[in-house]
Design a protein around this motif. Sequence first.
Motif, short mmCIF file in Angstrom:
data_model
loop_
_atom_site.label_atom_id
_atom_site.label_comp_id
_atom_site.label_asym_id
_atom_site.label_seq_id
_atom_site.Cartn_x
_atom_site.Cartn_y
_atom_site.Cartn_z
N PHE A 41 0.84 -1.20 0.00
CA PHE A 41 0.00 0.00 0.00
C PHE A 41 0.88 1.25 0.00
N SER A 42 1.87 1.25 0.85
CA SER A 42 2.79 2.39 0.96
C SER A 42 3.57 2.59 -0.33
N ARG A 43 4.08 1.51 -0.90
CA ARG A 43 4.84 1.62 -2.16
C ARG A 43 3.95 2.08 -3.31
N HIS A 44 2.70 1.64 -3.32
CA HIS A 44 1.78 2.03 -4.39
C HIS A 44 1.64 3.55 -4.45
N ARG B 289 3.76 5.65 -2.90
CA ARG B 289 5.09 6.24 -2.71
C ARG B 289 5.13 7.22 -1.53
N ARG B 290 4.42 6.81 -0.47
CA ARG B 290 4.39 7.61 0.75
C ARG B 290 4.31 6.66 1.95
N SER B 291 4.71 7.15 3.08
CA SER B 291 4.62 6.38 4.31
C SER B 291 3.15 6.09 4.61
N GLU C 143 -7.21 7.14 0.23
CA GLU C 143 -6.20 6.29 -0.43
C GLU C 143 -6.55 4.82 -0.28
N ILE C 144 -7.12 4.44 0.86
CA ILE C 144 -7.53 3.04 1.05
C ILE C 144 -8.59 2.69 0.01
N ARG C 145 -9.56 3.58 -0.21
CA ARG C 145 -10.60 3.32 -1.22
C ARG C 145 -10.00 3.19 -2.62
N LYS C 146 -9.07 4.09 -2.96
CA LYS C 146 -8.42 4.03 -4.29
C LYS C 146 -7.61 2.75 -4.44
N TYR C 147 -6.91 2.38 -3.38
CA TYR C 147 -6.09 1.17 -3.39
C TYR C 147 -6.98 -0.08 -3.56
#
Length: 86
Positions: free
Chosen positions: A32-35, A37-39, A47-51
């Motif tokens: 999730f973090s790499r996707h 590119r943020r901590s 971001e969870i919804r987009k992921y």
Amino acid sequence: MNQLRQLMIEELQRRNFAATTIRTYLHGVAHFSRHFRRSPDQLGPEEIRKYQAMLLTKLKYSPRNLAARVAALLLHSRVEAQLEHR
């Protein structure tokens, strides 16, 4: 190992999760973090919804695998909130 990751491991162990599940959860948060590119502590519900949408549409995750990823992210958010209140 940063404090947030250590607390997440301790919480998973406290809940008596299997070692393989702990690795899966940690891998899910790292992905999730790499996707983005943020901590992960800089990412939120949007971001969870987009992921989640990306996992379903682009990577074709099954509902079971998707549920595990989202559960990992939600647990991470709870542990992060606990850390902030210390």
